[in-house]
Write a protein that holds these residues in place. Structure first.
Motif, PDB file in Angstrom:
ATOM      1  N   ILE A  70       0.828  -1.209   0.000  1.00 27.13           N
ATOM      2  CA  ILE A  70       0.000   0.000   0.000  1.00 27.13           C
ATOM      3  C   ILE A  70       0.860   1.256   0.000  1.00 27.13           C
ATOM      4  CG2 ILE A  70      -1.583   1.374   1.407  1.00 27.13           C
ATOM      5  CD1 ILE A  70      -2.907  -1.310   2.196  1.00 27.13           C
ATOM      6  N   VAL A  71       1.894   1.290   0.847  1.00 32.02           N
ATOM      7  CA  VAL A  71       2.701   2.517   0.918  1.00 32.02           C
ATOM      8  C   VAL A  71       3.537   2.718  -0.343  1.00 32.02           C
ATOM      9  CG1 VAL A  71       2.714   2.595   3.441  1.00 32.02           C
ATOM     10  CG2 VAL A  71       4.575   1.422   2.249  1.00 32.02           C
ATOM     11  N   VAL A  72       4.009   1.630  -0.960  1.00 31.19           N
ATOM     12  CA  VAL A  72       4.737   1.783  -2.225  1.00 31.19           C
ATOM     13  C   VAL A  72       3.809   2.351  -3.296  1.00 31.19           C
ATOM     14  CG1 VAL A  72       5.897   0.561  -4.106  1.00 31.19           C
ATOM     15  CG2 VAL A  72       6.474   0.013  -1.736  1.00 31.19           C
ATOM     16  N   MET A  73       2.623   1.774  -3.392  1.00 28.15           N
ATOM     17  CA  MET A  73       1.643   2.252  -4.364  1.00 28.15           C
ATOM     18  C   MET A  73       1.278   3.717  -4.109  1.00 28.15           C
ATOM     19  SD  MET A  73      -2.221   0.753  -4.974  1.00 28.15           S
ATOM     20  CE  MET A  73      -2.684   1.001  -3.253  1.00 28.15           C
ATOM     21  N   THR A  74       1.104   4.059  -2.842  1.00 20.02           N
ATOM     22  CA  THR A  74       0.649   5.401  -2.484  1.00 20.02           C
ATOM     23  C   THR A  74       1.759   6.431  -2.585  1.00 20.02           C
ATOM     24  OG1 THR A  74      -0.915   4.383  -0.929  1.00 20.02           O
ATOM     25  CG2 THR A  74      -0.546   6.751  -0.728  1.00 20.02           C
ATOM     26  N   TYR A  75       2.904   6.147  -1.943  1.00 19.40           N
ATOM     27  CA  TYR A  75       3.980   7.137  -1.883  1.00 19.40           C
ATOM     28  C   TYR A  75       4.713   7.283  -3.220  1.00 19.40           C
ATOM     29  CZ  TYR A  75       3.566   6.404   3.221  1.00 19.40           C
ATOM     30  OH  TYR A  75       3.114   6.275   4.504  1.00 19.40           O
ATOM     31  N   ALA A  76       5.192   6.130  -3.745  1.00 13.64           N
ATOM     32  CA  ALA A  76       6.016   6.171  -4.957  1.00 13.64           C
ATOM     33  C   ALA A  76       5.177   6.348  -6.212  1.00 13.64           C
ATOM     34  CB  ALA A  76       6.855   4.892  -5.068  1.00 13.64           C
ATOM     35  N   SER A  98      11.939   7.050  -5.963  1.00  9.49           N
ATOM     36  CA  SER A  98      12.010   6.262  -4.740  1.00  9.49           C
ATOM     37  C   SER A  98      13.500   6.069  -4.463  1.00  9.49           C
ATOM     38  CB  SER A  98      11.327   4.908  -4.911  1.00  9.49           C
ATOM     39  OG  SER A  98      12.126   4.050  -5.726  1.00  9.49           O
ATOM     40  N   GLY A  99      13.826   5.493  -3.311  1.00  8.56           N
ATOM     41  CA  GLY A  99      15.231   5.265  -2.999  1.00  8.56           C
ATOM     42  C   GLY A  99      15.910   4.297  -3.932  1.00  8.56           C
ATOM     43  N   ALA A 100      15.122   3.393  -4.550  1.00 16.91           N
ATOM     44  CA  ALA A 100      15.701   2.405  -5.462  1.00 16.91           C
ATOM     45  C   ALA A 100      16.111   3.021  -6.790  1.00 16.91           C
ATOM     46  CB  ALA A 100      14.701   1.271  -5.703  1.00 16.91           C
ATOM     47  N   ASP A 101      15.432   4.079  -7.208  1.00 20.78           N
ATOM     48  CA  ASP A 101      15.723   4.701  -8.503  1.00 20.78           C
ATOM     49  C   ASP A 101      17.087   5.381  -8.465  1.00 20.78           C
ATOM     50  OD1 ASP A 101      13.153   4.138  -9.788  1.00 20.78           O
ATOM     51  OD2 ASP A 101      12.338   5.508  -8.287  1.00 20.78           O
ATOM     52  N   LYS A 138      22.826  20.111 -10.818  1.00 18.82           N
ATOM     53  CA  LYS A 138      23.696  20.788 -11.780  1.00 18.82           C
ATOM     54  C   LYS A 138      23.016  20.960 -13.131  1.00 18.82           C
ATOM     55  CE  LYS A 138      28.389  20.546 -13.717  1.00 18.82           C
ATOM     56  NZ  LYS A 138      29.658  19.766 -13.746  1.00 18.82           N
ATOM     57  N   ILE A 139      22.174  19.985 -13.512  1.00 18.12           N
ATOM     58  CA  ILE A 139      21.488  20.075 -14.801  1.00 18.12           C
ATOM     59  C   ILE A 139      20.057  20.608 -14.647  1.00 18.12           C
ATOM     60  CG2 ILE A 139      22.915  18.305 -15.879  1.00 18.12           C
ATOM     61  CD1 ILE A 139      20.569  16.332 -15.504  1.00 18.12           C
ATOM     62  N   ASP A 140      19.822  21.286 -13.518  1.00 19.33           N
ATOM     63  CA  ASP A 140      18.554  21.986 -13.249  1.00 19.33           C
ATOM     64  C   ASP A 140      17.354  21.053 -13.156  1.00 19.33           C
ATOM     65  OD1 ASP A 140      19.775  24.499 -13.134  1.00 19.33           O
ATOM     66  OD2 ASP A 140      19.724  24.670 -15.323  1.00 19.33           O
ATOM     67  N   ILE A 141      17.577  19.854 -12.638  1.00 19.95           N
ATOM     68  CA  ILE A 141      16.481  18.940 -12.315  1.00 19.95           C
ATOM     69  C   ILE A 141      16.221  19.012 -10.817  1.00 19.95           C
ATOM     70  CG2 ILE A 141      15.744  16.523 -12.196  1.00 19.95           C
ATOM     71  CD1 ILE A 141      15.722  17.553 -15.011  1.00 19.95           C
ATOM     72  N   ILE A 142      14.968  19.148 -10.420  1.00 20.99           N
ATOM     73  CA  ILE A 142      14.604  19.213  -9.009  1.00 20.99           C
ATOM     74  C   ILE A 142      14.149  17.833  -8.553  1.00 20.99           C
ATOM     75  CG2 ILE A 142      12.992  20.206  -7.348  1.00 20.99           C
ATOM     76  CD1 ILE A 142      13.032  22.730  -9.173  1.00 20.99           C
ATOM     77  N   PRO A 143      14.922  17.167  -7.687  1.00 20.80           N
ATOM     78  CA  PRO A 143      14.531  15.826  -7.232  1.00 20.80           C
ATOM     79  C   PRO A 143      13.363  15.884  -6.256  1.00 20.80           C
ATOM     80  CG  PRO A 143      16.900  16.249  -6.911  1.00 20.80           C
ATOM     81  CD  PRO A 143      16.238  17.568  -7.174  1.00 20.80           C
ATOM     82  N   VAL A 144      12.454  14.927  -6.416  1.00 25.83           N
ATOM     83  CA  VAL A 144      11.321  14.780  -5.502  1.00 25.83           C
ATOM     84  C   VAL A 144      11.340  13.353  -4.968  1.00 25.83           C
ATOM     85  CG1 VAL A 144       8.809  14.880  -5.242  1.00 25.83           C
ATOM     86  CG2 VAL A 144       9.969  16.465  -6.811  1.00 25.83           C
ATOM     87  N   PHE A 145      11.626  13.216  -3.687  1.00 25.77           N
ATOM     88  CA  PHE A 145      11.785  11.896  -3.088  1.00 25.77           C
ATOM     89  C   PHE A 145      10.561  11.513  -2.259  1.00 25.77           C
ATOM     90  CE2 PHE A 145      16.166  13.377  -3.597  1.00 25.77           C
ATOM     91  CZ  PHE A 145      16.731  12.275  -4.241  1.00 25.77           C
ATOM     92  N   CYS A 146      10.094  10.285  -2.482  1.00 28.78           N
ATOM     93  CA  CYS A 146       9.093   9.721  -1.581  1.00 28.78           C
ATOM     94  C   CYS A 146       9.818   8.953  -0.482  1.00 28.78           C
ATOM     95  CB  CYS A 146       8.123   8.811  -2.335  1.00 28.78           C
ATOM     96  SG  CYS A 146       8.856   7.248  -2.885  1.00 28.78           S
ATOM     97  N   ILE A 148      10.124   5.798   0.238  1.00 28.95           N
ATOM     98  CA  ILE A 148      10.415   4.383  -0.025  1.00 28.95           C
ATOM     99  C   ILE A 148      11.887   4.255  -0.394  1.00 28.95           C
ATOM    100  CG2 ILE A 148       9.893   2.386  -1.481  1.00 28.95           C
ATOM    101  CD1 ILE A 148       7.599   3.182   0.384  1.00 28.95           C
ATOM    102  N   THR A 149      12.596   3.380   0.326  1.00 25.80           N
ATOM    103  CA  THR A 149      14.013   3.142   0.065  1.00 25.80           C
ATOM    104  C   THR A 149      14.185   1.683  -0.374  1.00 25.80           C
ATOM    105  OG1 THR A 149      14.390   2.579   2.395  1.00 25.80           O
ATOM    106  CG2 THR A 149      14.693   4.891   1.745  1.00 25.80           C
TER     107      THR A 149
END
Length: 261
Positions: A70-76, A98-101, A138-146, A148-149
């Motif tokens: 449920i949390v993987v589906m919801t958060y990630a 997610s942390g795996a990516d 550096k390449i102007d990408i804004i990371p968004v982390f959920c 999940i690791t």
């Protein structure tokens, strides 16, 4: 160089108006920035609909296999991608993780002799793939982390979003002047949970120890949040704030709770 590490949670995720305001304010922050989000209330709602009860111990979720799904589906999935889409609408070029990516956040299963937390991951500052995060910025990408690791052996783990925010901030403090913001629906850390105006303007570590000992501020996992805040301050993070997202664009420290050692 300054960088803002912002964690959003609480009712902000479920309230579209507040979420939009939070994300627009985040996008208007000057300079590099990173977003971390929780989503426990949304996960609870989905759990209830599926008839799967939640279990919280000392402000932390017990995660069995059903709850992990449920949390993987919801958060990630649901929350992360909706946030990324909203950020794009504000011309904020974000990428959700997610942390795996990209092996962004590697964790280890929590070991506790008294409580079996299940599929819950603990991290350290060495868990963070700082090189990848710095490259994205550096390449102007804004990371968004959920929150999940992964353990590096094929298992996803549920990890406290406040802890992730703290350790990302710590890992980046070697290269940047880092300001860490914990945003939720209140103006700050409340003295009285029934009075929204009763927030502390400043909490030092000594006061936090007293509050913790007196059990006066357990509601909504505030103790773990403050533990992570002081962990960050003790390990190189320049400034830590807790409060409503309207404080993101304000230089007035009276509008939020400021943590200090």
């Amino acid at each position: 160089m300054k960088i803002h590490v912002v964690k959003i949670g609480g009712h902000l995720i479920n309230n579209e108006k507040l979420l939009n305001y939070s994300l627009e304010s985040f996008c208007n922050l000057i300079g590099d920035k990173i977003l971390i989000h929780g989503g426990g209330e949304k996960a609870d709602s989905i759990s209830d609909k599926m008839g799967i009860p939640k279990r919280i111990v000392e402000g932390r979720r017990i995660t069995n296999k059903d709850t992990l799904d449920i949390v993987v589906m919801t958060y990630a999935g649901i929350i992360n991608k909706n946030i990324v889409a909203k950020l794009q609408s504000y011309q904020c070029n974000a990428l959700g993780f997610s942390g795996a990516d990209g092996n962004c956040i590697k964790s280890s299963t929590r070991k506790d002799n008294n409580i079996d937390y299940g599929y819950v991951g603990d991290i350290t500052d060495k868990s963070i793939n700082t090189d990848l995060i710095r490259f994205l910025l550096k390449i102007d990408i804004i990371p968004v982390f959920c929150s999940i690791t992964h353990d590096g052996r094929g298992t996803l783990l549920n990890t406290n979003a406040d802890t992730i925010a703290a350790y990302i901030a710590i890992s980046l403090s070697k290269y940047y002047q880092v300001e860490l913001h914990f945003c939720f629906e209140k103006k700050g850390v409340l003295r009285n949970i029934k009075d929204s105006e009763s927030f502390y303007r400043k909490i030092n570590f000594s006061l936090f120890q007293k509050i913790k000992k007196d059990h006066t501020m357990i509601n909504h996992g505030m103790i773990p949040k403050l533990e992570n805040a002081f962990l960050a301050l003790k390990n190189g993070v320049t400034k830590v704030n807790i409060g409503h997202p309207f404080h993101l664009l304000s230089n007035n420290d009276l509008n939020k709770t400021v943590l200090c050692l």
